[in-house]
Enzyme design. Structure first.
Site, PDB file in Angstrom:
ATOM      1  N   ASP A 126    -115.415  40.962  11.143  1.00 19.53           N
ATOM      2  CA  ASP A 126    -116.096  41.628  10.046  1.00 19.53           C
ATOM      3  C   ASP A 126    -116.396  40.562   8.979  1.00 19.53           C
ATOM      4  OD1 ASP A 126    -115.693  44.988   8.695  1.00 19.53           O
ATOM      5  OD2 ASP A 126    -117.223  43.470   8.346  1.00 19.53           O
TER       6      ASP A 126
HETATM    7  C1  GLC Z   1    -118.985  45.199   5.980  1.00 21.51           C
HETATM    8  C2  GLC Z   1    -118.412  46.317   6.816  1.00 21.51           C
HETATM    9  C3  GLC Z   1    -118.966  46.374   8.208  1.00 21.51           C
HETATM   10  C4  GLC Z   1    -120.408  45.896   8.190  1.00 21.51           C
HETATM   11  C5  GLC Z   1    -120.391  44.426   7.838  1.00 21.51           C
HETATM   12  C6  GLC Z   1    -121.803  43.839   7.743  1.00 21.51           C
HETATM   13  O1  GLC Z   1    -117.989  44.643   5.181  1.00 21.51           O
HETATM   14  O2  GLC Z   1    -117.003  46.407   6.931  1.00 21.51           O
HETATM   15  O3  GLC Z   1    -118.843  47.718   8.673  1.00 21.51           O
HETATM   16  O4  GLC Z   1    -121.003  46.102   9.468  1.00 21.51           O
HETATM   17  O5  GLC Z   1    -119.701  44.174   6.635  1.00 21.51           O
HETATM   18  O6  GLC Z   1    -122.498  44.434   6.705  1.00 21.51           O
END
Ligand code: GLC
Length: 740
Positions: free
Chosen positions: A289
């Site tokens: 993430d």
């Molecule tokens: C965010 C979220 C994730 C998302 C990613 C990209 O922090 O936790 O669900 O897909 O970053 O935006």
């Protein structure tokens, strides 16, 4: 030894590629060769820096453009993927640097959070889950993929499949609620919708099951907080929707931010190598993430950047989102022997194979004309309306106040949310434009007769002053009915939007109290991204309609339902507590040795509240009425590997056509470990004409009857109960036995 193995593996794949290539054409450029063989051939040609470059995903600008420094990285073959870069001018420009400017011409994989639509925005996932209609969820995901593809995207960070049982957690809005069975059916449906049979096809994108794993169990509902989850809960509650996504062919997974039992998910080799790849045979790739690799330092797992990179990559996190520790520290760690070449090559192979299967080597660019021809077509808008209609849940309708007569004399629409476009879209609304959304006020005006007077007053939402409330009450004077829109704004749920309170924000409850005092009937419409405390509404208002954040066509869907053009049939995918003090509260709870009993002092209950929820999981009313009868379970006894057939009749006993979601639950009465008092194991949404009855049949076998015990997954001998009904409470009851 390991290095020899990986070279040998590459050689075997290489030789397996076979003849048929044009003379001199490198195998990896041969579209007829197998993706795995092409990946192996390409891997063998890459430098260490190029390998780490493929494991790097960087963030574009929110508006969709790339960052200037990305052009150079792409030319150097050091940019495997971006998030947020989209639309032809930006994507094609950056892609050209990679494909035509770099040594090996490896295309960039463009990703974006297309969670419930790209430009045609559907209900938020929690609202979509209230449809209990996987086929419809699949259609919506397919539309989202088609629109995302038309702007150069080939990967979405969806579906989010985190089970959530704490409505304080803002991200409950993004998933399918509290139940692993419903969540699993929807996870698989959304993966199928995004990817189709071949995610390399035009109009399809790679799906991403997230957030692996247990993210929704954040302590105190506080986002990013630690999670302490038993093995039994992991296996029986939090893992199943991920397993369903993997079995549906999800191309990628995303690791979660949380610390899971002391080991952060972004370095959790047990979940990644052990469960996901080892037990489930997942062949796709895993992305971290957003900066979650770097965050291993804050977690207290990694001592520094290099340590974080080694721990994440060695655990099986293939691609690093936004932080650049792999790229910056990986080559040195490899040279020092802290990182194995086999691990690095395995990750690069998985990423390359996905890119070959995605078809972006052959089709790296997007046709600029595609966007205008694809976005927000009338057909897509019709689907968005259908989706919103099916997501609505009728919670109360005393004396059949609803549906309202479209020829009614005067309607007062009160509440800022009734006139808010942005709040119809909810969180994670991608490139959805508030200007495209239909408000409830607009929907009401479109649903009543020309002679009907419609007045509006905002009540100023949360920051209401006395005069705002007074104005709203004044506007309601003389109304035949008041439609009161209450709830949350789009940014009160979603990521980093946890709340300690589940009450209606601001002075909305006071507004409702004043509206009730006018003596005119009040129908409340709730726009929200999480269960809220609606006890006062349930006690004091004749009608309550749960609308979630219903998407572009949401205002029209709500109005058509209020005025009877549509009949609500949704059911709650999550329990609504009476108060936040009951949280976590969910239907599939274990019974305790002293089950709650209001007549028994020494039983598991509260002295200051009922232990019952306000609205249970699976609950939802309709303008129609349905009767259940004739529950049969056969045979009366089976072996552990056997199946029982559950059948019963559902009849529409009203004079109005309507949808019902028939639900089947089981209860394993005794075993080597305790199980929930009920477990959802079947459901079907069916449309029934007045007087029509349908006999439904469900087959329950090991997959439905089994449980992950400490000793492994099994169907244990003993008595089972079966329930069939319209929610997780009550219903018809029967039983059968599993014999050893
Ligand atoms: C965010 C979220 C994730 C998302 C990613 C990209 O922090 O936790 O669900 O897909 O970053 O935006």
């Amino acid at each position: 030894m390991k290095d020899h193995k990986s070279i040998l593996a590459v050689l075997i794949i290489f030789l397996a590629a076979g003849p048929g290539r044009g003379a001199g054409l490198p195998l990896y450029k041969d579209p007829k060769a197998a993706p795995a063989a092409r990946a192996a051939d390409l891997l063998g040609r890459m430098t260490v820096e190029e390998k780490f470059g493929q494991l790097q995903q960087l963030d574009g600008l929110w508006e969709g453009n790339y960052r200037e420094e990305h052009l150079k990285l792409a030319r150097e073959g050091k940019l495997g993927s971006t998030l947020n870069v989209r639309t032809a001018p930006f994507a094609n420009k950056l892609q050209k640097e990679a494909v035509e400017g770099s040594r090996l011409g490896i295309p960039v994989l463009f990703a974006f959070d297309v969670i419930h639509g790209y430009r045609t925005i559907f209900p938020v996932p929690l609202g979509e889950s209230a449809q209990w209609d996987p086929a419809l969820a699949e259609q919506a995901a397919s539309v989202a993929a088609e629109e995302a593809y038309s702007v150069g995207l080939k990967w979405t960070f969806a579906p989010m499949v985190d089970i959530a049982r704490d409505p304080r957690w803002g991200r409950i809005v993004e998933g399918s609620g509290e139940d692993p069975y419903l969540g699993s059916k929807l996870a698989a449906a959304r993966v199928r919708g995004f990817q189709g049979a071949d995610f390399g096809a035009p109009g399809k994108v790679l799906a991403c099951a997230k957030h692996w794993a247990g993210y929704g169990a954040a302590e105190a509902g506080r986002d990013y907080n630690n999670t302490d989850i038993s093995e039994s809960s992991l296996r029986n509650i939090y893992f199943p929707p991920f397993k369903a996504a993997a079995d549906a062919g999800a191309a990628t997974f995303m690791t979660a931010f949380n610390d899971l039992n002391g080991l952060p998910s972004t370095a959790n080799k047990r979940n990644l190598a052990g469960v996901l790849r080892g037990e489930w045979g997942f062949k796709g790739f895993v992305v971290s993430d957003y900066t979650s690799v770097k965050e291993l330092i804050a977690h207290g797992l990694a001592a520094d950047d290099g340590d974080a990179a080694v721990k994440a990559l060695s655990a099986g996190v293939d691609m690093e989102m936004v932080s650049a520790l792999y790229r910056e520290t990986g080559p040195a760690a490899l040279a020092a022997g802290r990182l194995s070449a086999a691990d690095l090559d395995a990750s690069v192979l998985r990423v390359l194979e996905a890119k070959f299967r995605a078809g972006i080597f052959e089709h790296p660019y997007i046709d600029p004309a595609l966007e205008a021809a694809t976005l927000k077509t009338p057909e897509k808008l019709r689907l968005a309306l259908a989706a919103a209609l099916k997501s609505l849940v009728l919670l109360k309708n005393e004396n059949a106040l609803l549906p309202l007569d479209p020829k009614i004399g005067k309607v007062a629409v009160i509440g800022a949310l009734a006139d808010s476009r942005a709040d119809m879209l909810g969180s994670w609304s991608a490139d959805g434009k508030p200007a495209d959304a239909v408000t409830l006020l607009e929907g009401v005006k479109a649903s009543v007769s020309p002679a009907t007077e419609v007045v509006f007053s905002s009540g100023a939402f949360a920051g209401a002053a006395d005069e705002d409330l007074a104005k709203a009450v004044a506007a309601a004077a003389g109304a035949d009915v008041i439609i009161a829109a209450v709830g949350e704004t789009f940014d009160m749920s979603g990521e980093a939007a946890s709340r300690v309170s589940l009450s209606l924000p601001g002075r909305q409850l006071e507004l409702l109290e004043r509206l009730k005092k006018t003596g005119h009937p009040v129908a409340a419409v709730v726009f929200n991204g999480r269960p809220l405390e609606l006890g006062w509404l349930q006690e004091n208002l004749p009608a309550v309609l749960e609308a979630w954040q219903p998407g572009l066509q949401g205002g029209l869907a709500v109005a058509q339902t209020l005025f009877g053009k549509a009949n609500p049939g949704g059911k709650l995918p999550v329990t609504f507590p009476r108060s936040v003090g009951q949280v976590p509260i969910y239907y599939a709870h274990r019974n305790t040795g002293r089950p709650p009993n209001p007549k028994e002092k020494y039983s598991s209950k509260y002295i200051d509240s009922s232990f019952e929820p306000l609205y249970p999981f699976g609950y939802g009313l309709s303008y129609s009425s349905f009767a259940y009868s004739g529950l049969e379970v056969s045979p009366p006894a089976i072996k552990p590997g056997g199946k029982v057939r559950v059948s019963f009749e559902v009849k529409n006993v009203s004079r109005r056509a309507g949808d019902e979601v028939a639900q089947v639950y089981i209860k394993d009465e005794a075993g080597s470990e305790t199980r929930p008092v009920r477990e959802l194991k079947g459901f079907q949404r069916l449309a029934l004409a007045p007087g029509e009855s349908r006999r439904l049949t469900f087959e329950l076998g090991p997959e439905e009857l089994g449980w992950h015990y400490t000793g492994g997954f099994a169907v244990e001998p003993g008595g089972f109960k079966v329930y069939a009904g319209s929610s997780s409470v009550g219903g018809l009851e029967a039983s059968f036995k599993v014999e050893p």
